[in-house]
Scaffold this motif. Structure first.
Motif, PDB file in Angstrom:
ATOM      1  N   TYR A   1     -67.649  35.542 -21.397  1.00 60.04           N
ATOM      2  CA  TYR A   1     -67.776  36.619 -22.379  1.00 60.04           C
ATOM      3  C   TYR A   1     -69.225  37.047 -22.587  1.00 60.04           C
ATOM      4  CZ  TYR A   1     -62.934  35.335 -23.156  1.00 60.04           C
ATOM      5  OH  TYR A   1     -61.594  35.068 -22.963  1.00 60.04           O
TER       6      TYR A   1
ATOM      7  N   CYS B   1     -64.108  41.635 -30.997  1.00 60.58           N
ATOM      8  CA  CYS B   1     -63.967  41.506 -29.547  1.00 60.58           C
ATOM      9  C   CYS B   1     -62.697  42.150 -29.003  1.00 60.58           C
ATOM     10  CB  CYS B   1     -63.963  40.033 -29.157  1.00 60.58           C
ATOM     11  SG  CYS B   1     -65.387  39.118 -29.705  1.00 60.58           S
TER      12      CYS B   1
ATOM     13  N   ARG C   1     -69.923  40.525 -23.630  1.00 60.02           N
ATOM     14  CA  ARG C   1     -69.696  40.858 -25.042  1.00 60.02           C
ATOM     15  C   ARG C   1     -70.728  40.202 -25.954  1.00 60.02           C
ATOM     16  NH1 ARG C   1     -65.192  43.612 -26.309  1.00 60.02           N
ATOM     17  NH2 ARG C   1     -63.436  43.554 -24.886  1.00 60.02           N
TER      18      ARG C   1
END
Length: 124
Positions: A38, A54, A41
């Motif tokens: 991730y 998210c 992000r």
């Protein structure tokens, strides 16, 4: 040795992403694989933030529905949420409960279905 160190070690060694959330939907832990997975992000910067940041609105509503289902019964502990054909994996949400079976949070579990290609006991 404190048992929690063993549990953290298991999660840290897992080759699938593990993201733990509390009941306020805050990310409280990400294993190293999740931090890498991730990174686009924010990686480790996501710890302490809402899981809702998210996901899109539809996914956030489903997360809320699953947590409500977990809260209905101590027997409600895992639900299939997604099939990723590209990565050949199934994704589940799993309830986290204390010793009295009270819901304390949840996490997303990834189960890859591709057969292992590494040789047995390959120490190279």
């Amino acid at each position: 040795m404190e048992l929690s160190l063993f549990f953290k070690s298991v999660l840290d060694a897992d080759t699938a992403p593990v993201v733990l959330c509390n009941l306020q939907h805050d990310i409280v832990y990400m294993n190293p694989c999740a931090i890498v997975s991730y990174a686009y992000r924010g990686g480790a910067e996501l710890i302490g933030k809402s899981i809702f940041e998210c996901h899109n609105e539809k996914a956030n509503e489903m997360i809320k529905k699953v947590v409500a289902w977990f809260e209905e019964s101590a027997e409600h502990n895992i639900i299939h949420t997604f099939k990723n054909k590209k990565e050949n994996k199934d994704v589940y949400m799993v309830a986290l409960r204390d010793d009295d079976k009270n819901l304390i949070g949840y996490y997303e579990k990834h189960e890859y279905r591709s057969a292992e290609t590494a040789a047995l006991y390959d120490f190279s």
